[in-house]
Motif scaffolding. Structure first.
Motif, PDB file in Angstrom:
ATOM      1  N   ALA A 130       4.855  -9.180  -0.121  1.00  0.00           N
ATOM      2  CA  ALA A 130       3.656 -10.109  -0.621  1.00  0.00           C
ATOM      3  C   ALA A 130       3.867 -11.626  -0.424  1.00  0.00           C
ATOM      4  O   ALA A 130       2.918 -12.524  -0.176  1.00  0.00           O
ATOM      5  CB  ALA A 130       3.569  -9.928  -2.264  1.00  0.00           C
ATOM      6  N   GLN A 131       5.471 -11.952  -0.488  1.00  0.00           N
ATOM      7  CA  GLN A 131       5.463 -13.313  -0.053  1.00  0.00           C
ATOM      8  C   GLN A 131       4.821 -13.645   1.453  1.00  0.00           C
ATOM      9  O   GLN A 131       4.448 -14.884   1.514  1.00  0.00           O
ATOM     10  CB  GLN A 131       6.970 -13.814  -0.246  1.00  0.00           C
ATOM     11  N   ASP A 132       5.417 -12.862   2.301  1.00  0.00           N
ATOM     12  CA  ASP A 132       4.696 -12.989   3.786  1.00  0.00           C
ATOM     13  C   ASP A 132       3.367 -13.348   3.807  1.00  0.00           C
ATOM     14  O   ASP A 132       2.760 -14.100   4.350  1.00  0.00           O
ATOM     15  CB  ASP A 132       5.339 -11.878   4.582  1.00  0.00           C
ATOM     16  N   LEU A 133       2.734 -12.531   3.025  1.00  0.00           N
ATOM     17  CA  LEU A 133       1.043 -12.298   3.084  1.00  0.00           C
ATOM     18  C   LEU A 133       0.585 -13.821   2.308  1.00  0.00           C
ATOM     19  O   LEU A 133      -0.253 -14.363   2.739  1.00  0.00           O
ATOM     20  CB  LEU A 133       0.475 -11.269   2.036  1.00  0.00           C
ATOM     21  N   LYS A 134       1.296 -14.274   1.304  1.00  0.00           N
ATOM     22  CA  LYS A 134       1.099 -15.394   0.693  1.00  0.00           C
ATOM     23  C   LYS A 134       1.182 -16.660   1.643  1.00  0.00           C
ATOM     24  O   LYS A 134       0.385 -17.501   1.561  1.00  0.00           O
ATOM     25  CB  LYS A 134       1.910 -15.909  -0.381  1.00  0.00           C
ATOM     26  N   ASN A 167      -7.465 -16.444 -19.067  1.00  0.00           N
ATOM     27  CA  ASN A 167      -7.763 -15.336 -19.659  1.00  0.00           C
ATOM     28  C   ASN A 167      -7.707 -14.013 -18.627  1.00  0.00           C
ATOM     29  O   ASN A 167      -7.954 -12.837 -18.973  1.00  0.00           O
ATOM     30  CB  ASN A 167      -9.115 -15.329 -20.463  1.00  0.00           C
ATOM     31  N   SER A 168      -7.475 -14.551 -17.518  1.00  0.00           N
ATOM     32  CA  SER A 168      -7.471 -13.375 -16.229  1.00  0.00           C
ATOM     33  C   SER A 168      -6.135 -12.443 -16.339  1.00  0.00           C
ATOM     34  O   SER A 168      -5.267 -12.855 -16.733  1.00  0.00           O
ATOM     35  CB  SER A 168      -7.461 -14.309 -15.064  1.00  0.00           C
ATOM     36  N   LEU A 169      -6.318 -11.192 -15.671  1.00  0.00           N
ATOM     37  CA  LEU A 169      -5.378 -10.354 -15.717  1.00  0.00           C
ATOM     38  C   LEU A 169      -4.568 -10.531 -14.187  1.00  0.00           C
ATOM     39  O   LEU A 169      -5.247 -11.215 -13.345  1.00  0.00           O
ATOM     40  CB  LEU A 169      -5.708  -8.913 -15.840  1.00  0.00           C
ATOM     41  N   LYS A 170      -3.332 -10.244 -14.275  1.00  0.00           N
ATOM     42  CA  LYS A 170      -2.740 -10.441 -12.748  1.00  0.00           C
ATOM     43  C   LYS A 170      -3.288  -9.201 -11.734  1.00  0.00           C
ATOM     44  O   LYS A 170      -3.831  -8.389 -12.082  1.00  0.00           O
ATOM     45  CB  LYS A 170      -1.430  -9.940 -12.907  1.00  0.00           C
ATOM     46  N   SER A 171      -3.485  -9.632 -10.485  1.00  0.00           N
ATOM     47  CA  SER A 171      -4.090  -9.219  -9.623  1.00  0.00           C
ATOM     48  C   SER A 171      -3.100  -8.138  -8.787  1.00  0.00           C
ATOM     49  O   SER A 171      -1.822  -8.350  -9.138  1.00  0.00           O
ATOM     50  CB  SER A 171      -4.449 -10.121  -8.389  1.00  0.00           C
ATOM     51  N   ASP A 172      -3.315  -7.093  -8.115  1.00  0.00           N
ATOM     52  CA  ASP A 172      -2.399  -6.395  -7.347  1.00  0.00           C
ATOM     53  C   ASP A 172      -1.563  -7.082  -6.455  1.00  0.00           C
ATOM     54  O   ASP A 172      -0.154  -6.544  -6.529  1.00  0.00           O
ATOM     55  CB  ASP A 172      -3.212  -5.170  -6.509  1.00  0.00           C
ATOM     56  N   HIS A 173      -1.842  -8.030  -5.861  1.00  0.00           N
ATOM     57  CA  HIS A 173      -0.974  -8.946  -4.935  1.00  0.00           C
ATOM     58  C   HIS A 173       0.367  -9.570  -6.038  1.00  0.00           C
ATOM     59  O   HIS A 173       1.381  -9.564  -5.633  1.00  0.00           O
ATOM     60  CB  HIS A 173      -1.690  -9.865  -4.424  1.00  0.00           C
ATOM     61  N   GLU A 174      -0.029  -9.943  -7.218  1.00  0.00           N
ATOM     62  CA  GLU A 174       0.814 -10.814  -7.921  1.00  0.00           C
ATOM     63  C   GLU A 174       1.868  -9.604  -8.482  1.00  0.00           C
ATOM     64  O   GLU A 174       3.003  -9.877  -8.676  1.00  0.00           O
ATOM     65  CB  GLU A 174       0.255 -11.568  -9.145  1.00  0.00           C
ATOM     66  N   LEU A 175       1.206  -8.436  -8.954  1.00  0.00           N
ATOM     67  CA  LEU A 175       2.130  -7.395  -9.547  1.00  0.00           C
ATOM     68  C   LEU A 175       3.159  -7.036  -8.473  1.00  0.00           C
ATOM     69  O   LEU A 175       4.474  -6.913  -8.700  1.00  0.00           O
ATOM     70  CB  LEU A 175       1.239  -6.404  -9.808  1.00  0.00           C
TER      71      LEU A 175
END
Length: 258
Positions: A100-104, A62-70
């Motif tokens: 974002a991939q580097d951060l992940k 039920n959660s929305l996507k985070s800024d990181h995922e977007l």
């Protein structure tokens, strides 16, 4: 109903008592239930763990996507467009930019280094019952050795009320005298949480026939009972029955344990 209770109480008070009952005198004692509250949460049983996993799945769905995922999704689309030659990018500028991939990847590496702390301590393994650094997910209760009659017993700290003291003041004094000045506690209130009474052996009675003990609850804040002052133990609820040898006393204490 209330009027009837008042009438019954008035009749009981006006009823003449026997000379034996009216002549009985009782000593007043204050006892203290000192508890060391849990330091960590309790481990989940299999059913609780299953329910927790279910809640997590529902929350995730039920959660929305985070800024990181977007941001990660936008960068994937941008990368595809670059490969197709539809947009031009300054390679030097793109190379210095953290994606974002580097951060992940950095977060995953940091997570691999994380180690959960142990829920057991060396005092748990040694079963050192004088330590509060054990049974971290449970409440521990303080028992001290005191003389009742001719025998020594492990009981909650207690002592006789002195003239001019309130029962709360007696409880505070008793705790200082039996457990030392280092033990710092917080009393929950001025009203007792429990009660117990017992009669003295007939050959030991002088002016009083017995003792009435009013128990106060307090939580440990800091400090410890000096080991050279008295024998003592910090025990969880299930271990108290094995130490409180008097069945009537143990039953009275059990009534106000949480």
């Amino acid at each position: 109903m209330l009027r009837r209770l008042v009438q019954v109480g008035a009749r009981e008070l006006s009823r003449p008592q026997s000379s034996t009952a009216s002549a009985e005198k009782w000593d007043l004692y204050a006892g203290v239930l000192v508890e060391r509250l849990p330091v960590v949460s309790k481990s989940l049983n299999p059913l609780e763990k299953q329910f927790q996993d279910l809640l997590w799945r529902v929350e995730y769905e039920n959660s929305l996507k985070s800024d990181h995922e977007l941001k990660h999704e936008r960068e994937i689309v941008q990368t595809e467009l670059i490969k197709q030659g539809k947009i031009q990018v300054d390679l030097e500028d793109a190379g210095s930019k953290q994606t974002a991939q580097d951060l992940k990847d950095a977060y995953v590496e940091e997570l691999k280094k994380f180690q959960l702390g142990s829920r057991t301590t060396p005092d748990d393994k040694a079963n050192r019952t004088t330590s509060t650094d054990r049974c971290l997910d449970d409440t521990l209760y303080l028992l001290v050795q005191q003389k009742l009659g001719q025998q020594e017993h492990l009981i909650l700290p207690q002592g006789k009320r002195e003239e001019g003291e309130s029962m709360r003041q007696t409880a505070e004094r008793v705790l200082r005298e039996s457990c030392g000045q280092e033990l710092q506690v917080l009393f929950y209130g001025n009203a007792p949480v429990g009660f117990h009474k017992y009669k003295y052996p007939r050959n030991q009675r002088t002016e009083s026939v017995g003792a009435k003990v009013f128990f106060y609850r307090a939580s440990l804040r800091s400090g410890q009972v000096p080991e050279n002052l008295t024998k003592f133990e910090w025990l969880p609820k299930e271990a108290l029955n094995g130490k409180l040898t008097n069945a009537a006393y143990a039953e009275s204490v059990k009534k106000f344990l949480l």
